[in-house]
Write a protein that holds these residues in place. Structure first.
Motif, mmCIF file in Angstrom:
data_model
loop_
_atom_site.group_PDB
_atom_site.id
_atom_site.type_symbol
_atom_site.label_atom_id
_atom_site.label_comp_id
_atom_site.label_asym_id
_atom_site.label_seq_id
_atom_site.Cartn_x
_atom_site.Cartn_y
_atom_site.Cartn_z
ATOM 1 N N LEU A 140 7.257 1.890 -5.833
ATOM 2 C CA LEU A 140 6.422 0.906 -5.158
ATOM 3 C C LEU A 140 7.240 0.079 -4.169
ATOM 4 O O LEU A 140 6.861 -0.094 -3.020
ATOM 5 C CB LEU A 140 5.755 -0.014 -6.182
ATOM 6 N N ASN A 141 8.388 -0.412 -4.639
ATOM 7 C CA ASN A 141 9.237 -1.210 -3.767
ATOM 8 C C ASN A 141 9.622 -0.444 -2.512
ATOM 9 O O ASN A 141 9.559 -0.943 -1.402
ATOM 10 C CB ASN A 141 10.506 -1.632 -4.516
ATOM 11 N N GLN A 142 10.017 0.788 -2.748
ATOM 12 C CA GLN A 142 10.461 1.637 -1.665
ATOM 13 C C GLN A 142 9.322 1.902 -0.684
ATOM 14 O O GLN A 142 9.479 1.778 0.519
ATOM 15 C CB GLN A 142 10.891 2.958 -2.289
ATOM 16 N N LEU A 161 8.039 -1.021 1.319
ATOM 17 C CA LEU A 161 9.004 -1.272 2.377
ATOM 18 C C LEU A 161 8.755 -0.322 3.550
ATOM 19 O O LEU A 161 8.797 -0.702 4.719
ATOM 20 C CB LEU A 161 10.406 -1.045 1.806
ATOM 21 N N GLN A 162 8.505 0.924 3.209
ATOM 22 C CA GLN A 162 8.183 1.932 4.224
ATOM 23 C C GLN A 162 6.893 1.583 4.949
ATOM 24 O O GLN A 162 6.765 1.736 6.154
ATOM 25 C CB GLN A 162 8.016 3.309 3.565
ATOM 26 N N LEU A 163 5.953 1.116 4.171
ATOM 27 C CA LEU A 163 4.639 0.805 4.718
ATOM 28 C C LEU A 163 4.744 -0.279 5.783
ATOM 29 O O LEU A 163 4.014 -0.269 6.776
ATOM 30 C CB LEU A 163 3.692 0.361 3.600
ATOM 31 N N ILE A 197 2.119 7.396 2.633
ATOM 32 C CA ILE A 197 2.752 6.262 1.963
ATOM 33 C C ILE A 197 1.704 5.511 1.145
ATOM 34 O O ILE A 197 1.916 5.168 -0.016
ATOM 35 C CB ILE A 197 3.397 5.305 2.996
ATOM 36 N N ILE A 198 0.563 5.287 1.770
ATOM 37 C CA ILE A 198 -0.505 4.566 1.089
ATOM 38 C C ILE A 198 -0.913 5.313 -0.178
ATOM 39 O O ILE A 198 -1.073 4.722 -1.246
ATOM 40 C CB ILE A 198 -1.706 4.368 2.035
ATOM 41 N N ASP A 199 -1.018 6.616 -0.057
ATOM 42 C CA ASP A 199 -1.376 7.422 -1.231
ATOM 43 C C ASP A 199 -0.344 7.276 -2.332
ATOM 44 O O ASP A 199 -0.687 7.121 -3.501
ATOM 45 C CB ASP A 199 -1.483 8.905 -0.852
ATOM 46 N N LEU A 213 -0.270 -9.065 3.910
ATOM 47 C CA LEU A 213 -0.588 -8.139 2.824
ATOM 48 C C LEU A 213 0.706 -7.611 2.202
ATOM 49 O O LEU A 213 0.846 -7.528 0.993
ATOM 50 C CB LEU A 213 -1.420 -6.985 3.382
ATOM 51 N N ILE A 214 1.663 -7.285 3.076
ATOM 52 C CA ILE A 214 2.936 -6.767 2.579
ATOM 53 C C ILE A 214 3.616 -7.811 1.701
ATOM 54 O O ILE A 214 4.079 -7.500 0.610
ATOM 55 C CB ILE A 214 3.869 -6.395 3.757
ATOM 56 N N SER A 215 3.643 -9.062 2.154
ATOM 57 C CA SER A 215 4.331 -10.047 1.307
ATOM 58 C C SER A 215 3.561 -10.289 0.026
ATOM 59 O O SER A 215 4.163 -10.550 -1.012
ATOM 60 C CB SER A 215 4.608 -11.373 2.029
#
Lengths: 120, 674
Positions: free
Chosen positions: B22-24, B27-29, B38-40, B86-88
């Protein structure tokens, strides 16, 4: 003779839990698969009486695998394992010929009931 | 709740894995907000976490993961765009999740307050998506009687003509178990079975409602079929969690609802057509890096395996002895075979314990991102050689020191962007972490292109702290950063600079039988080079004699071996020091430290060991020879005994203890400091 089950789930944790439930209740676990592709292969190889099929899996998801298994053996008994919030997919699976479905988290009694019913 | 303790370890292992993913991926997202794959992947990991948490009965965790998954479902179905907020929000959720997991790891309690977080997640979900309410958990008291749909006139005409051609009208009521989840899907299952043997006239709730997944607990249909009541009942059987199926032959004019009491008709049907949009189907393409076939094995079993293999080796040696002594020619050939197989087994079990360096590295990009933001710097974090394999124990221990070094590099190494520009460097600094194998060791280097370690600054700081730098080369001065209680930071920041770290780093690495070196050039940057053994289970050691006992000393920490001359020992304040390369280092007489009888030997040896950045001199009697030994843990009955790393069984079957030199030297130091 105890019925043979193929467990399909990408999480080892879930497989072990389910295996434990099944074996304690007189089912034999014929095999395990971690994704849809493996599930189809193992189905052909092992010819289990029942398949428990997780829906969300990498490579090939449970609904696709179900369809392929049904294409190989239209009498295949496949029970979908779904988590909350996957109702649409469950319905797709039922349309595609899934016998029943179990909702995670697994409850021993429900799992066994569903399997018993499916067998009959 | 069922007893899940047996799955705990597995749960944590898989949870850690999924959290890392998830973290990875989040971060990519951030970099590729539109990447479906990535979302999947995120969705899948969140989903798996939820399932596992719920199964273990960890409600807080399940609730949080559920909220995350819900939100992601919206992202997945393009109802919600990926924004930095959203990312944060996701990162905050991940942090809280990690917190929960850590709490769970310690005890069975996961009571972390997640109300604000969950409501933020829900708000984010509600903000964009108009109707995303959980389809379950509507508590119902008492059972509503079946409520049949109203037959319209056109229905009645159709029914009449069907009845004429041999059909019978049935009223069927189906009640799903109250506790059952996804009631609509349950109902759908019954419906799809009925469909095979007849036709529906009317349904309550409507088919569309069911398709959308909404069902309180019962539904009713008017159904035309040529089958009789029993066969219908039989046909719909076989679905679980259906509480009741009620089948009645009826006529269009019979009012079934009256007998049940006049029910308030549900208005909801009218509102239902509004929302047709549904989540993307499951057939969306899924990718996954080619999965290796693996199984999980408890580490203690591998250790046991390792032990058994090494015992096998010992007995093989004994067999060889016997065979040689008795000139048993016949045994030679099979023994050679056994020898080869045991060697292979030993290599195999060592490989089994290997884990890729990536296991440690994968959490760093996230950490570096946070650090960079926090410090207001620009840093490119590069990793290399993530696939380099190391012993599992090393992998699990090396993370902490690396984090410390990384923080230091980001905080003290890399300069602020403006400062860098002035110095003619690119605004963004680079921190590179790489690993590669070298013989039976692995080299991990951590390099930054920051300001480097300025010997003058260190010297000044050292002198202020009362550490003498007299006669030291610049290199030696730079190495003072490993001195206990040393820090060059102008001010202590939250990130680093407490001066306890580097000392701990070098000790930790020493305890792994590794060593750390520093290469630094002012203005150019600093490189730390860490040399680690591939494995901790088999080590090169020097066998020594102290009195009657044989001990093994790990080769990796030995700097020099020499004959010992009493003249070189100098007494200072009730303790002894040894004169070594123009310096004096603490001297430890092993027989004293272990309370053995004083040596009577004329000729003794001194072994100079290097622990962290400090030298110590160990006095032993005889040197036997250098040997590769397999470390065996001391049983738990004597595990409290310090000074020993473990034991090993020698070829002749005798047992020798392995000295824990670090503990021996540092304890002695603490002792004599009193």
């Amino acid at each position: 003779m105890s019925k043979r089950v193929l467990i399909v789930d990408d999480a080892a944790f879930m497989r072990i839990k389910l295996k434990d439930i099944l074996e304690k209740n007189g089912y034999e676990v014929a095999g395990e698969a971690q994704n849809g592709n493996e599930a189809v292969d193992k189905y052909t190889e092992l010819k289990p009486d029942i398949v428990t099929m997780d829906i969300t899996m990498p490579e090939k998801d449970g609904v696709e695998a179900l369809k392929e298994i049904k294409a190989i053996d239209k009498n295949a008994i496949v029970l979908m394992c779904s988590a909350m919030g996957q109702q649409t997919m469950v319905m797709d699976a039922i349309r595609a010929g899934a016998m029943d479905f179990i909702v995670k988290p697994f409850d021993t009694e429900r799992v066994i009931k569903a399997l018993d019913k499916a067998i009959n | 709740m069922e007893d899940n303790s047996a799955y705990r370890d597995l749960f944590f292992e898989e949870t850690d894995e999924n959290l890392a993913i998830l973290n990875q991926e989040v971060l990519q997202l951030e970099q590729h907000p539109d990447d479906k794959q990535i979302i999947d992947a995120i969705f899948r990991a969140a989903h798996t976490l939820k399932g596992m948490a719920a199964t273990m009965g960890y409600d807080t965790m399940a609730k949080l993961t559920h909220a995350v998954e819900n939100l992601f479902e919206l992202v997945k179905s393009n109802q919600l765009a990926v924004s930095s907020e959203l990312i944060s929000l996701f990162f905050d959720s991940l942090d809280t999740l990690t917190e929960i997991v850590e709490k769970l790891r310690v005890d069975e309690d996961d009571s972390v307050d997640i109300t604000t977080l969950v409501s933020r997640l829900e708000k984010a979900a509600a903000g964009e998506a108009s109707a995303d309410k959980p389809e379950i958990d509507k508590k119902h008291e008492g059972k509503t009687p079946f409520e049949f749909p109203v037959l319209e006139d056109s229905d009645k005409v159709a029914i009449a003509s069907a009845v004429n051609s041999g059909y019978q009208l049935f009223a069927i009521g189906v009640r799903v178990e109250e506790e059952s989840m996804m009631k609509a899907a349950r109902a759908f299952m019954v419906i799809s079975r009925l469909e095979q043997i007849g036709d529906f006239v009317q349904m309550n709730p409507t088919a569309e409602t069911l398709e959308q997944g909404e069902l309180e607990e019962s539904f009713t249909v008017y159904f035309l079929s040529k089958e009789d009541k029993e066969s219908i009942e039989k046909h719909v059987e076989g679905s679980s969690e259906i509480e009741e199926i009620w089948v009645k032959e009826t006529t269009p004019d019979e009012d079934l609802n009256v007998s049940e009491g006049d029910m308030n008709r549900d208005e909801s049907e009218d509102e239902l057509d509004v929302e047709e949009e549904k989540t993307a189907g499951p057939s969306a393409e899924k990718k996954k890096p080619a999965a290796k076939q693996t199984i999980r094995v408890d580490l203690s079993r591998l250790d046991q395996f390792m032990n058994l293999v090494s015992e096998l080796v010992i007995h093989r040696t004994r067999l060889e002895d016997v065979s040689e002594k008795n000139h048993l020619q016949e045994l030679t050939e099979p023994l050679t075979q056994v020898g080869r197989i045991t060697t292979e087994l030993q290599e195999l079990v060592l490989q089994l314990r290997m884990q890729p360096f990536n296991v440690v590295v994968q959490r760093f990009p996230r950490m570096m991102r946070d650090l960079t933001n926090e410090l207001g710097k620009e840093i490119n974090f590069v990793t290399e050689g993530e696939n380099t394999e190391l012993d599992r124990t090393v992998v699990s221990e090396i993370g902490e020191p690396l984090i410390h070094l990384l923080r230091n590099a980001a905080d003290h190494g890399v300069e602020m962007p403006d400062e860098r520009e002035k110095a003619g460097k690119p605004r963004a600094g680079t921190i590179k972490l790489s690993a590669y194998p070298e013989g039976n060791r692995v080299i991990v280097t951590l390099a930054d292109d920051g300001k480097g370690l300025n010997p003058r600054l260190i010297e000044k700081s050292a002198n202020k702290k009362g550490i003498s730098t007299e006669g030291m080369t610049d290199e030696q001065i730079q190495n003072l950063i490993f001195h206990p209680g040393f820090s060059t930071a102008q001010e202590v920041t939250g990130i680093s600079g407490r001066g306890v770290g580097m000392d701990a780093v070098s000790q930790k690495i020493a305890s792994l039988n590794g060593k750390i070196e520093t290469f630094s050039e002012v203005g150019k940057g600093t490189t730390f080079r860490i040399t680690l053994p591939l494995t901790l289970s088999i080590i090169q050691s020097l066998l020594v004699k102290v009195g009657q006992e044989t001990f093994a000393i790990p080769q990796a920490i030995i700097d020099k071996v020499n004959r010992f001359d009493e003249k070189d020992a100098i007494s200072v304040h009730q303790k002894e020091v040894y004169h070594y390369e123009d310096r004096t280092i603490p001297l430890i007489r092993v027989h004293d430290a272990l309370d053995l009888a004083p040596s009577t030997k004329e000729l003794q040896h001194v072994i100079v060991v290097l622990i962290g950045e400090k030298h110590y001199a160990l006095i032993v009697d005889d040197l036997i020879h250098q040997k590769e030994i397999v470390i065996k843990k001391l049983g738990k009955e004597i595990s409290h005994v310090s000074n020993f790393l473990g034991a090993t069984i020698l070829g002749d079957g005798s047992i020798s203890l392995i000295l824990d030199v670090t503990s021996l030297c540092t304890r002695k130091r603490a002792h004599s400091n009193e």
